[in-house]
Design an enzyme around this catalytic site. Structure first.
Site, PDB file in Angstrom:
ATOM      1  CE  LYS A  46      64.889  12.870  34.500  1.00 41.57           C
ATOM      2  NZ  LYS A  46      63.773  12.479  33.626  1.00 41.57           N
ATOM      3  CD  GLU A  83      68.270  -1.997  38.437  1.00 41.54           C
ATOM      4  OE1 GLU A  83      68.577  -2.427  37.297  1.00 41.54           O
ATOM      5  OE2 GLU A  83      67.108  -1.799  38.805  1.00 41.54           O
ATOM      6  CB  CYS A 101      67.089  -3.909  34.250  1.00 38.65           C
ATOM      7  SG  CYS A 101      66.227  -2.415  34.628  1.00 38.65           S
ATOM      8  CD  GLU A 142      69.280  -3.501  28.962  1.00 35.92           C
ATOM      9  OE1 GLU A 142      69.812  -2.381  28.909  1.00 35.92           O
ATOM     10  OE2 GLU A 142      68.719  -3.940  29.977  1.00 35.92           O
TER      11      GLU A 142
HETATM   12  P1  ADP Z   1      66.350   4.258  29.104  1.00 41.24           P
HETATM   13  O1  ADP Z   1      67.201   3.753  27.991  1.00 41.24           O
HETATM   14  O2  ADP Z   1      65.858   3.228  30.048  1.00 41.24           O
HETATM   15  O3  ADP Z   1      65.354   5.289  28.705  1.00 41.24           O
HETATM   16  P2  ADP Z   1      67.978   6.349  30.162  1.00 41.24           P
HETATM   17  O4  ADP Z   1      69.230   6.049  30.904  1.00 41.24           O
HETATM   18  O5  ADP Z   1      68.056   7.059  28.886  1.00 41.24           O
HETATM   19  O6  ADP Z   1      67.323   4.932  30.075  1.00 41.24           O
HETATM   20  O7  ADP Z   1      66.929   7.108  31.077  1.00 41.24           O
HETATM   21  C1  ADP Z   1      66.747   6.807  32.446  1.00 41.24           C
HETATM   22  C2  ADP Z   1      66.519   8.105  33.173  1.00 41.24           C
HETATM   23  O8  ADP Z   1      67.693   8.914  33.105  1.00 41.24           O
HETATM   24  C3  ADP Z   1      65.409   8.959  32.600  1.00 41.24           C
HETATM   25  O9  ADP Z   1      64.700   9.554  33.678  1.00 41.24           O
HETATM   26  C4  ADP Z   1      66.162  10.011  31.790  1.00 41.24           C
HETATM   27  O10 ADP Z   1      65.470  11.213  31.627  1.00 41.24           O
HETATM   28  C5  ADP Z   1      67.399  10.224  32.648  1.00 41.24           C
HETATM   29  N1  ADP Z   1      68.580  10.758  31.945  1.00 41.24           N
HETATM   30  C6  ADP Z   1      68.867  10.690  30.627  1.00 41.24           C
HETATM   31  N2  ADP Z   1      70.048  11.296  30.370  1.00 41.24           N
HETATM   32  C7  ADP Z   1      70.536  11.741  31.567  1.00 41.24           C
HETATM   33  C8  ADP Z   1      71.736  12.418  31.989  1.00 41.24           C
HETATM   34  N3  ADP Z   1      72.681  12.762  31.129  1.00 41.24           N
HETATM   35  N4  ADP Z   1      71.883  12.701  33.307  1.00 41.24           N
HETATM   36  C9  ADP Z   1      70.951  12.331  34.208  1.00 41.24           C
HETATM   37  N5  ADP Z   1      69.807  11.695  33.869  1.00 41.24           N
HETATM   38  C10 ADP Z   1      69.590  11.395  32.577  1.00 41.24           C
END
Ligand code: ADP
Length: 496
Positions: free
Chosen positions: A201, A275, A309, A406
């Site tokens: 995804k 990560e 990161c 961060e």
């Molecule tokens: P960032 O702050 O870098 O956007 P996120 O952790 O919000 O980081 O997003 C990283 C990935 O995780 C994206 O592909 C996002 O859609 C997905 N994501 C966000 N919330 C969830 C969740 N509860 N479970 C699994 N994946 C998630």
């Protein structure tokens, strides 16, 4: 020669940034991007419509223009993708001789190279990063990851002598928006080489290069179901993580979501690698090659808008050279070109989304309210799109939020130090432990720091250098597990 002139000649040469060099615009043409109006889900080797018929928009962060509409996968779609991956794993991929698997992975690498220009343009359009970076770093490294792991596919028993390496099954992989194609390569290449199948995804703000990768995987002739790409937001990711038939989850993203995933997987027996965030320290000692160090610091935090990161978002400078370093850093910041990501002159492109820009702007206010001194160059930024000037904060202390948290933007917090012990303690005083940089002429000092710093990667006299051969990953709240190199095979294997 007049007295005045000879004095000027003796002074250390610095560029005159007041008479700013103006480069003629050198934009890469967007016409090669070839982005479709709408993308469906790539499941079981075919493009399929999402069960609920929902689509979301992806925009260019540089000018807010609509680029495409992308399918929003729901739990039914994720289930369909996991089933396809399971069948492909059991019937085809795990049974295929490893050297045959390798041929498919090599093919993916070669097609990425063939379509490199198109992929670079799409990456910059969708994510906002400068074309120089997507062209010279993201796309070549993505191809190199596939080449590298293709090489391992039929040599796994040499990677783990005396053990019998076996695949896990179906891997659920979730990636962020800062290196969209590269993160997909980091996840998919080792999973395929070790004989697993994949449901990936991409992030909701940057789905396009992963969808192009689905086209490439299709053209490479991979058996249906070996790689499935499901687009969507957090709920799609959660549906993938919580699917009962996933054997392994690999996640790159925020520490906050990483913690949610770790809780969700506790007790399920699914393997997990995370990560997560970082707050890397760059440390400049007085004996360092100062110009080189300043360039490394600029590269580490301002190029790619700090959307890394491992961005070197904290700078520790030895007191005796602090004034010199800060002056040179400010001068260099004055010369940075901020603007159109497709322009080859651009150093600092667009912030990935309106939401991320808002978060960065809030941190700028927090920094000022905490009493730090803010410096930004005099450049102007485009009025449309999401842009932030490169920013540095002076007079910061360990307790400041801009030093601890961060920000994920082009924001650098500077502190000074006197001794090696002091800087190690300060640099380690963070909940994160992903990466760090050390700038010094002394090899022994480099070794002292690399052994005592709690960071997964410590670069010496360079920064942000990546290679598929070298493992990457964090300590503490930056996550666990390694990606890249021989280490990157382990999370996808059972060793009998
Ligand atoms: P960032 O702050 O870098 O956007 P996120 O952790 O919000 O980081 O997003 C990283 C990935 O995780 C994206 O592909 C996002 O859609 C997905 N994501 C966000 N919330 C969830 C969740 N509860 N479970 C699994 N994946 C998630």
């Amino acid at each position: 020669m007049s007295k005045k002139h000879s004095k000027e000649q003796k002074a250390e040469p610095t560029l005159d940034f007041n008479s700013k060099l103006k480069y003629a615009a050198a934009p890469e043409s967007a016409s090669i991007a070839n982005i479709k109006k709408q993308y469906d889900l790539y499941i079981n080797g075919a493009w399929v419509k999402p069960a609920k018929g929902q689509y979301f928009e992806t925009h260019s962060p540089a000018n807010e223009q609509l680029l495409s509409k992308v399918a929003m996968a729901g739990a039914e779609d994720v289930d369909k993708a996991v089933k396809a991956a399971r069948t492909a794993y059991e019937k085809v991929w795990s049974k295929m001789p490893a050297k045959e698997r390798a041929k498919y992975i090599f093919r993916i690498a070669r097609i990425i190279q063939e379509r490199a220009r198109e992929l670079a343009v799409v990456e910059s359009l969708d994510g906002g990063k400068p074309i120089r970076e997507s062209r010279d770093i993201d796309i070549p490294l993505a191809a190199n990851h596939f080449f590298y792991y293709a090489g391992w596919a039929d040599k796994l028993e040499y990677a783990f002598p005396g053990r019998k390496p076996e695949p896990l099954g179906v891997a659920g992989q979730i990636i962020p928006w800062n290196f969209p194609l590269l993160m997909a390569a980091w996840k998919i290449a080792p999973a395929l080489a070790t004989g697993n199948t994949v449901v990936l995804k991409p992030a909701e703000t940057t789905p396009l290069t992963a969808l192009k990768l689905a086209e490439i995987i299709h053209d490479a002739g991979l058996p249906p179901g070996v790689v499935n790409i499901v687009t969507g937001a957090g709920a799609t990711g959660a549906a993938l993580v919580n699917h009962p038939d996933i054997d392994k989850v690999a996640f790159t993203g925020s520490t906050e979501v990483g913690k949610i995933i770790q809780k969700a997987l506790a007790g399920t027996g699914k393997k997990l690698t995370l990560e997560l965030g970082g707050k890397a320290a760059n440390i400049i000692f007085e004996d360092a090659a100062i110009d080189q160090a300043v360039e490394g610091v600029v590269n580490g935090i301002f190029f790619n808008q700090g959307h890394v990161c491992c961005a070197g978002s904290r700078l520790f400078v030895q007191e005796s050279v602090a004034n010199k370093v800060i002056r040179k850093l400010k001068d260099r910041m004055e010369s940075l070109v901020v603007g159109d990501p497709l322009d080859k002159n651009t150093d600092v492109g667009a912030i990935n989304s309106a939401e991320q820009l808002k978060k960065i702007q809030e941190y700028l206010k927090i920094g000022v309210n905490e009493g730090a001194e803010m410096f930004q160059p005099s450049c102007s930024i485009p009025s449309k799109g999401y842009f932030c000037k490169p920013t540095l904060f002076l007079h910061t202390s360990q307790s400041h939020r801009i030093v601890q948290e961060e920000i994920f933007g082009p924001v650098l917090a500077i502190q000074t130090f006197r001794t090696v012990e002091e800087v190690i303690e300060k640099a380690n005083n963070t909940p994160f432990g992903l990466s760090a940089g050390v700038w010094t002429d002394k090899g022994s000092r480099i070794f002292t720091l690399t052994t005592q710093m709690k960071a997964g990667v410590v670069w010496a006299n360079t920064y942000n250098k990546f290679d598929p051969v070298s493992p990457f990953g964090g300590y503490k709240e930056s996550g666990f597990g390694r990606e890249g190199g021989l280490h990157g095979l382990l999370p996808y294997l059972k060793l009998a």
